[in-house]
Scaffold this motif. Structure first.
Motif, PDB file in Angstrom:
ATOM      1  N   THR A  33      38.036  40.006  33.649  1.00  9.30           N
ATOM      2  CA  THR A  33      38.027  38.562  33.392  1.00  9.30           C
ATOM      3  C   THR A  33      38.856  37.748  34.373  1.00  9.30           C
ATOM      4  O   THR A  33      39.014  36.542  34.195  1.00  9.30           O
ATOM      5  N   ALA A  34      39.380  38.376  35.416  1.00 12.92           N
ATOM      6  CA  ALA A  34      40.143  37.585  36.391  1.00 12.92           C
ATOM      7  C   ALA A  34      39.239  36.573  37.099  1.00 12.92           C
ATOM      8  O   ALA A  34      39.643  35.452  37.388  1.00 12.92           O
ATOM      9  N   LEU A  74      39.585  40.477  42.002  1.00 10.07           N
ATOM     10  CA  LEU A  74      41.045  40.380  42.111  1.00 10.07           C
ATOM     11  C   LEU A  74      41.736  41.620  41.539  1.00 10.07           C
ATOM     12  O   LEU A  74      42.715  42.108  42.107  1.00 10.07           O
ATOM     13  N   GLU A  75      41.185  42.129  40.443  1.00 10.50           N
ATOM     14  CA  GLU A  75      41.827  43.280  39.781  1.00 10.50           C
ATOM     15  C   GLU A  75      41.829  44.520  40.674  1.00 10.50           C
ATOM     16  O   GLU A  75      42.643  45.425  40.460  1.00 10.50           O
ATOM     17  N   GLN A  87      48.033  38.544  48.063  1.00 10.83           N
ATOM     18  CA  GLN A  87      48.647  38.296  46.739  1.00 10.83           C
ATOM     19  C   GLN A  87      50.142  38.044  46.892  1.00 10.83           C
ATOM     20  O   GLN A  87      50.695  37.113  46.301  1.00 10.83           O
ATOM     21  N   LEU A  96      50.132  29.129  44.008  1.00  9.73           N
ATOM     22  CA  LEU A  96      49.331  28.945  42.786  1.00  9.73           C
ATOM     23  C   LEU A  96      50.149  28.201  41.755  1.00  9.73           C
ATOM     24  O   LEU A  96      51.376  28.277  41.739  1.00  9.73           O
ATOM     25  N   PRO A 103      42.151  33.589  41.659  1.00  7.46           N
ATOM     26  CA  PRO A 103      41.399  34.795  42.003  1.00  7.46           C
ATOM     27  C   PRO A 103      40.358  34.539  43.104  1.00  7.46           C
ATOM     28  O   PRO A 103      40.240  35.322  44.057  1.00  7.46           O
TER      29      PRO A 103
ATOM     30  N   LEU B  16      49.285  36.515  37.014  1.00  7.30           N
ATOM     31  CA  LEU B  16      48.154  35.671  37.431  1.00  7.30           C
ATOM     32  C   LEU B  16      47.517  36.206  38.709  1.00  7.30           C
ATOM     33  O   LEU B  16      46.324  36.023  38.943  1.00  7.30           O
ATOM     34  N   THR B  18      47.463  39.484  39.796  1.00 13.70           N
ATOM     35  CA  THR B  18      46.923  40.850  39.812  1.00 13.70           C
ATOM     36  C   THR B  18      45.835  41.067  38.764  1.00 13.70           C
ATOM     37  O   THR B  18      44.814  41.685  39.062  1.00 13.70           O
ATOM     38  N   SER B  19      46.042  40.557  37.547  1.00 12.40           N
ATOM     39  CA  SER B  19      44.992  40.736  36.539  1.00 12.40           C
ATOM     40  C   SER B  19      44.349  39.411  36.152  1.00 12.40           C
ATOM     41  O   SER B  19      43.386  39.382  35.404  1.00 12.40           O
ATOM     42  N   GLY B  20      44.882  38.318  36.673  1.00 14.33           N
ATOM     43  CA  GLY B  20      44.322  37.006  36.349  1.00 14.33           C
ATOM     44  C   GLY B  20      44.902  36.484  35.050  1.00 14.33           C
ATOM     45  O   GLY B  20      45.396  37.246  34.213  1.00 14.33           O
TER      46      GLY B  20
END
Lengths: 153, 771
Positions: A33-34, A74-75, A87, A96, A103, B16, B18-20
């Motif tokens: 879900t990112a 992104l994950e 990142q 951010l 993402p 935020l 790495t996994s959102g």
């Protein structure tokens, strides 16, 4: 339609409606879900992922079009516990705020730096024209992209 | 060494990045398993009577769970209208108006804007929802549309026939005859449009709701869970039967204060059907249904002498409220309050009226009423300077409120706390190289070049935490494992509250940041809170955390004294190491764990509501440099330099981030963004293919300068910075565009300064000069 994708190194097979968009496949089938949806019209880039290593807006690709191909979200970017240089640069440069466009921004920049490892500020700005951020005024996103390029040299 | 004032990178980010984030659509709570998807059927016309709704085809479609309309609403009737006397003062707070102006949940017998919710389709899957929504047939009897302020004032068609007028609120500030302009040698007068724009958070509105065991749980993308809970009592439940949770929120910018009618309907639908429901709006819905901002027309008149002394200013505002008045007269009231900006003007008149139109409702958007005031006074000062052939910088300096005049109450009643407007202006002029820029501007004109420079200045003052009396809550706990938890009533949606508040706790208690958890946005954990808007979070929420931490420290000192068997006056906290000790005896120390373990339940806790008795008034100057291609009208923003003063800076990284985002949104209004309707009230900018959201390619990197004048209004000495960038940037960029072409006779161009508008203004000025 039956589709087989490799997502972040993992093979996923599923039977989906023909019209299923890649972004919905990632979010609802792969449960990743990112990747966010920001516009539905290929305008904002929130849903940017890498398809066979190249950035695409996953709201404008059918899952069926990605059949047999490799997707990175992104994950899948960090190497174990180690953040990807893009990142890390986002973290260090405050690239951010609310995190919603992030993402897509990160994936777009990963792709941009692959094509052009040492871009100018103007090239970064042009390269990110298809990714909208409403929080940062882009200032620190551009800075993060340039810092990541620098760190990867 | 103090942690305050240092560039601490955010604690929010690793997750935020790495996994959102976990936004409403990402929630995988067990209670939401099997949630149905909600799809709204929205009005496709701007103004019509609804004569019939046929849901049968939709109900028969595959995967459809329910199709709900106004006929299904089983809610308590709203209280009867209180008669409002004709001479009642206008409501000052940001509240919706009562009858006859009330906004229904579903449209009942009339629709008033394209996008108004008419029905709600619940399906097992999202795609099926869009299919079924298409099958709901609504019969409309068309009415003439009122798509603009002009049409509203013409009163040929009324949106609310029972009201007898389209003017829903009138200000009560007197506008007299023209005598205040007597003796003025230079007068400028005209209309300035502050156009309708979209707030456009990247995450639109989204809500999920579950009705279980007599309790309604609502996850919603909001700037304040507690206010949302209050609004959600409209579903017919008391507040304690409702839990509201704000998960990660993908931006708000004022448009997510509380909840809208859609969110109330989602909560109601969960209760009504007994099924968990989730709604995540599309961008198209967002551009139709989420409240928008600005939408004012200003009639201005300003007079002064030939030397640049401003003598009199009049601002008459007409606010487009959209189809439903969400905030009454609040926005134009603030515009009136801030009308004279940074200037000591001997005579000021400001008034407003608000009208309804067949357009999306207007509410708060970054600055909410204040940017409009700043945009106009700063534009008009330049206009006057051009008319009097004076340098706009010189005119500003002649008229600034001087540092020794503070505290200063303006002619419109704004009680400014502190400020040094000339110092801020001098700072940007020096950093930008103002004289060199003017020289290069002249050189290009004299050389007959087609790409000319424009230099725009804006000196702004704004009001932050205007509702300081409502205050903000904080609970700080220290646990016997040495960690701390902060519960805050303010509500982060990108600003970095978690980092900022943890820094405050670390500063006061010496507990390292990685042992401080900050929790917000859950009414079960934090029943009492106000939320994040109006640049209030650090000054109110941060001050509450600060005071709560001090109370915890005082309580801990007592426990430490008991444990040391010493007098309380002899113990102290070493905030470097986070240990308690006896003064002068470095060998005897106690950790936070040990001290907390000695307290009841192994917990030291303080609850605080911090209130401020006055608002604060941050200020600054911005300078914008643009290049205008006079052959095409195209504007390029080259540089943007700002000097902002919002008191002491807690974390420069966060402070700069707020300014960057604000500047971009402010510049966007000056350059590209505008919500448009056609003559029938059809929206022309309802997707991101049509709405010109500003991009990285249209902006430069920004040059930021700071000063730190503390306020005495709160213990941190801080003012708000969330909106300052937007407030200053719009007029700075706008003035720059007109400055580039003023030698051609152009005095004003309305925003956004698109190539077409700039080119047309140049062409018209040239036509006028050859007549």
């Amino acid at each position: 339609v039956k589709v087989e994708l490799t997502v972040n190194g993992k093979d996923i097979t599923a039977d989906v409606e023909d019209r299923t968009l890649l972004v919905h496949f990632l979010r609802d089938v792969a449960d990743l879900t990112a990747t966010n949806i920001g516009c539905d019209t290929t305008s904002c880039g929130a849903c940017t992922v890498l398809l066979d290593g190249e950035s695409v807006k996953s709201c404008t690709v059918l899952a069926a079009q990605a059949d047999g191909r490799t997707v990175t979200t992104l994950e899948g970017l960090a190497d174990g516990g180690e953040m990807h240089p893009v990142q890390r640069a986002f973290h260090e440069e405050h690239g951010l705020q609310c995190g919603y466009c992030t993402p897509g921004m990160v994936m777009a920049i990963v792709s941009l730096l692959k094509e052009n490892p040492s871009p100018s500020e103007a090239e970064v700005r042009q390269g990110l024209e298809g990714n909208i951020c409403r929080c940062t005024g882009y200032h620190n996103i551009v800075k993060a992209a340039l810092a990541a390029a620098e760190a990867s040299q | 060494m103090s942690i305050l004032g240092t560039r601490v990178i955010r604690t929010e980010d690793p997750r935020l990045l790495t996994s959102g984030g976990v936004y409403v659509d990402d929630l995988r709570e067990p209670d939401l398993a099997g949630a149905v998807r909600a799809t709204f059927v929205r009005s496709t016309v701007a103004h019509a009577l609804v004569t019939g709704i046929d849901t049968s085809a939709a109900l028969a479609a595959p995967g459809v769970v329910a199709v709900l309309t106004a006929a299904d609403l089983d809610l308590p009737a709203p209280p009867p209208a209180e008669p409002v006397p004709d001479d009642a003062p206008p409501p000052e707070g940001p509240m919706p108006l009562g009858p006859p102006w009330s906004e229904p949940l579903f449209a009942v017998d009339r629709v008033r804007y394209v996008g108004e919710p008419v029905a709600l389709v619940l399906t097992d899957a999202a795609y099926a929802g869009e299919d079924a929504a298409e099958l709901v047939s609504v019969d409309y009897e068309m009415l003439p549309a009122v798509p603009s302020i002009e049409a509203a004032l013409a009163e040929e068609t009324l949106l609310y026939p029972d009201a007898g007028t389209n003017v829903c609120v009138r200000g009560r500030r007197p506008i007299g005859d023209d005598s205040i302009f007597d003796g003025c040698e230079v007068i400028v007068e005209g209309d300035i449009v502050n156009q309708r724009v979209a707030a456009l958070p990247m995450e639109g509105r989204a809500t999920a709701a579950v009705w279980k065991d007599g309790k309604l749980t609502v996850w919603t993308s909001t700037q304040n869970a507690q206010l949302s809970r209050l609004i959600l009592t409209a579903v017919g439940l008391p507040p304690d039967a409702i839990r509201v949770v704000a998960p990660d929120v993908g931006g708000g910018f004022g448009a997510k204060i509380g909840v809208d009618r859609e969110q109330i309907l989602i909560a109601w639908a969960a209760k009504h059907t007994g099924r968990p429901v989730r709604w995540v709006e599309t961008r198209n819905e967002n551009l139709l249904g989420m409240t928008q901002g600005r939408a004012q027309v200003h009639h201005i008149k300003l007079g002064g002498d030939r030397e640049g002394h401003v003598k009199a200013y009049r601002l008459d505002v007409v606010q487009d409220s959209g189809a439903y008045s969400r905030m009454g007269g609040f926005l134009p009231m603030l515009t009136n309050l801030m009308a004279p900006g940074v200037y000591d003007i001997p005579a000021v008149e400001a008034d407003y009226k608000a009208v309804v139109t067949n357009a999306t409702p207007i509410a708060a958007y970054r600055g909410a009423g204040r940017p409009e005031a700043a945009a106009t006074i700063e534009r008009v000062i330049d206009w006057y300077a051009a008319e009097a052939a004076l340098d706009p910088v010189a005119v500003r300096k002649l008229n600034f409120i001087r540092p020794e005049q503070f505290p200063f109450v303006t002619k419109t009643g704004a009680p400014y706390d502190t400020g040094d407007y000339e110092a801020a202006l001098d700072k940007v002029l020096a950093a930008a190289g103002y004289d060199e820029l003017r020289a290069e501007q002249r050189r290009r004109i004299e050389a007959g070049e087609t790409r000319l420079l424009g230099i725009g200045i804006a000196s702004y003052v704004e009001i932050t935490a205007a509702d300081g009396a409502a205050g903000e809550t904080a609970k700080v706990e220290v646990h016997d494992n040495g960690t701390a938890t902060v519960y805050t009533g303010s509500s982060a949606h990108g600003q970095g509250h978690h980092t900022a508040y943890a820094m405050i706790v670390t500063q006061e208690l010496g507990i390292p940041m990685d042992k401080v958890e900050v929790i917000h946005g859950d009414t079960d954990l934090i029943p009492d809170g106000v939320g994040t808007y109006a640049s209030r979070s650090l000054q109110l929420g941060g001050s509450a955390v600060h005071n709560a931490a001090i109370e915890v420290k005082d309580e801990a000192a007592k426990k430490a004294a008991e444990l040391f068997e010493a007098a309380e006056a002899d113990v102290e906290l070493d905030t470097e190491s986070g240990t308690w000790r006896i003064k002068g005896d470095p060998d005897k120390t106690l950790s936070w764990s040990q001290v907390a373990a000695a307290a009841d339940n192994g917990l030291i806790v303080a609850n605080v509501r911090f209130t401020a008795d006055r608002p604060t008034f941050p200020f600054g100057s911005q300078l914008s440099l643009v290049e205008v291609d006079v052959e095409t009208g195209k504007v390029t923003l080259l540089r943007h330099v700002t000097a902002d003063d919002a008191g002491p800076i807690l974390n420069p990284l966060l402070f700069e981030g707020q300014r960057h985002g604000g500047i971009a949104q402010g510049a966007a209004q000056a350059l590209v963004e505008e919500i448009l309707y056609d003559a029938d009230g059809n929206p022309l900018t309802a997707t991101l293919m049509d709405y010109g959201a500003i991009t990285a390619a249209e902006l430069p990197s920004f040059e930021l300068l700071t000063s730190e004048t503390p306020t005495t209004v709160n213990p941190l000495g801080v003012k708000g910075i969330g909106e300052a960038g937007t407030i200053g940037a719009t007029p700075a960029v706008h003035n720059a565009v007109i400055d580039a072409v003023k030698h051609l006779g152009v005095r004003h161009i309305d925003m956004p300064t698109t190539p077409e508008r700039v080119w047309t203004a140049i062409a018209e000025a040239q036509k006028a000069s050859t007549k």
